[in-house]
Design an enzyme around this catalytic site. Sequence first.
Site, PDB file in Angstrom:
ATOM      1  CG  ASN A  96      -3.969   5.040   0.644  1.00  0.00           C
ATOM      2  OD1 ASN A  96      -2.311   6.047   1.078  1.00  0.00           O
ATOM      3  ND2 ASN A  96      -3.413   4.356   0.175  1.00  0.00           N
ATOM      4  CE  LYS A 118      -5.867   5.635  -2.614  1.00  0.00           C
ATOM      5  NZ  LYS A 118      -6.322   4.991  -4.573  1.00  0.00           N
ATOM      6  CG  HIS A 142      -2.863   0.309  -1.758  1.00  0.00           C
ATOM      7  ND1 HIS A 142      -3.036   0.329  -2.936  1.00  0.00           N
ATOM      8  CD2 HIS A 142      -3.895   0.794  -0.558  1.00  0.00           C
ATOM      9  CE1 HIS A 142      -4.766   0.662  -2.982  1.00  0.00           C
ATOM     10  NE2 HIS A 142      -4.493   1.295  -2.135  1.00  0.00           N
ATOM     11  CD  GLU A 183      -4.167   2.395  -5.393  1.00  0.00           C
ATOM     12  OE1 GLU A 183      -3.414   3.368  -5.466  1.00  0.00           O
ATOM     13  OE2 GLU A 183      -5.289   3.049  -5.836  1.00  0.00           O
ATOM     14  CD  GLU A 211      -7.768  -0.922   0.398  1.00  0.00           C
ATOM     15  OE1 GLU A 211      -8.214  -0.053   1.176  1.00  0.00           O
ATOM     16  OE2 GLU A 211      -6.769  -1.189  -0.394  1.00  0.00           O
ATOM     17  N   GLY A 249     -11.167   3.167  -5.053  1.00  0.00           N
ATOM     18  CA  GLY A 249     -11.322   4.456  -6.089  1.00  0.00           C
ATOM     19  C   GLY A 249     -12.141   4.546  -7.415  1.00  0.00           C
ATOM     20  CB  SER A 280     -15.555   3.654  -2.931  1.00  0.00           C
ATOM     21  OG  SER A 280     -15.194   3.608  -3.652  1.00  0.00           O
TER      22      SER A 280
HETATM   23  C1  PEP Z   1      -7.541   2.850  -0.918  1.00  0.00           C
HETATM   24  O1  PEP Z   1      -6.566   3.459  -1.839  1.00  0.00           O
HETATM   25  O2  PEP Z   1      -6.850   1.984   0.129  1.00  0.00           O
HETATM   26  C2  PEP Z   1      -8.937   3.230  -1.229  1.00  0.00           C
HETATM   27  C3  PEP Z   1     -10.220   2.238   0.042  1.00  0.00           C
HETATM   28  O3  PEP Z   1      -9.067   4.017  -1.528  1.00  0.00           O
HETATM   29  P1  PEP Z   1     -10.668   4.680  -1.874  1.00  0.00           P
HETATM   30  O4  PEP Z   1     -11.080   5.007  -1.038  1.00  0.00           O
HETATM   31  O5  PEP Z   1     -10.311   6.126  -2.889  1.00  0.00           O
HETATM   32  O6  PEP Z   1     -11.698   3.593  -2.928  1.00  0.00           O
END
Ligand code: PEP
Length: 262
Positions: A11, A13, A97, A99, A169, A175, A215
């Site tokens: 992703n 973003k 997601h 976010e 997630e 992040g 992460s």
């Molecule tokens: C994501 O945005 O789905 C995500 C898992 O980000 P990150 O790996 O940066 O934590």
Amino acid sequence: MSGKAPFIAGNWKMHATPEQARALTAAIVKEASAVRPAVFVVIPPFTLIAEASGIARNTPVLVGGQDLFWEEKGAFTGEISASMLKEAGCSCVIIGHSERRQRFGETDETVNKKIGAALRHGLSPIVCIGESLEEREAGNTMARIQRQLDEGLRGFDRSAAGRIVIAYEPLWAIGTGRTATPEQAEEVHAFIRKNLEEKYGNETSAYAIILYGGSVKPAGAYSLFKKKNIDGFLVGGASLEAGSFIQIAKEARRAYEEEIEK
Ligand code: PEP
């Protein structure tokens, strides 16, 4: 691990220029055959989808969208439809997601409508679910996951469910540099698979792809993928650099090969 080939989705973003998108996609395409049978998905911002799908066409690398709107067309300024994503070369789409849920008012009800739109147009939804730190600390993780599955997947039958990818997630891991431990992730993944089994039966739940996201870096990928119910990763930050993204897939494939050689 589950014995499935690793499914590794990146992703991006709100990152990347056209030039970066071309270079990143080309690097992943170049390496993908060396990491067979891993499945790769690159998920750029909308304006770079055509760029990425031009390079990924006729290769094992798939392209996805980061969101969609459930209507077919009309006066919905700023939105994008499932058919637009499909025409631009997407085969899947992230839905719900965290976010989007936290910052743009996404709810389980809108997630449900978006899943329906994706499926009507032959896009595989990658449905994100996960708990906040407060929910985890209060012992409410599974209740939150259950509600997101019950409401998000409401009304879909077994054949629809067979095309849905779930991404667990945890919000506190996205992040933040703080990855869930393999045990923490596996506990929730096993719960998700059980929930899918109750809804759709044994076969659908066994075949369902359940990703972990939060992460993920190359260093942790092997031990996460070793877990029975973790079928791959949704990667944010580490997907913006071809080397780390591919290395995550290689670590997962190492665990996969150990399993199939048993
Ligand atoms: C994501 O945005 O789905 C995500 C898992 O980000 P990150 O790996 O940066 O934590």
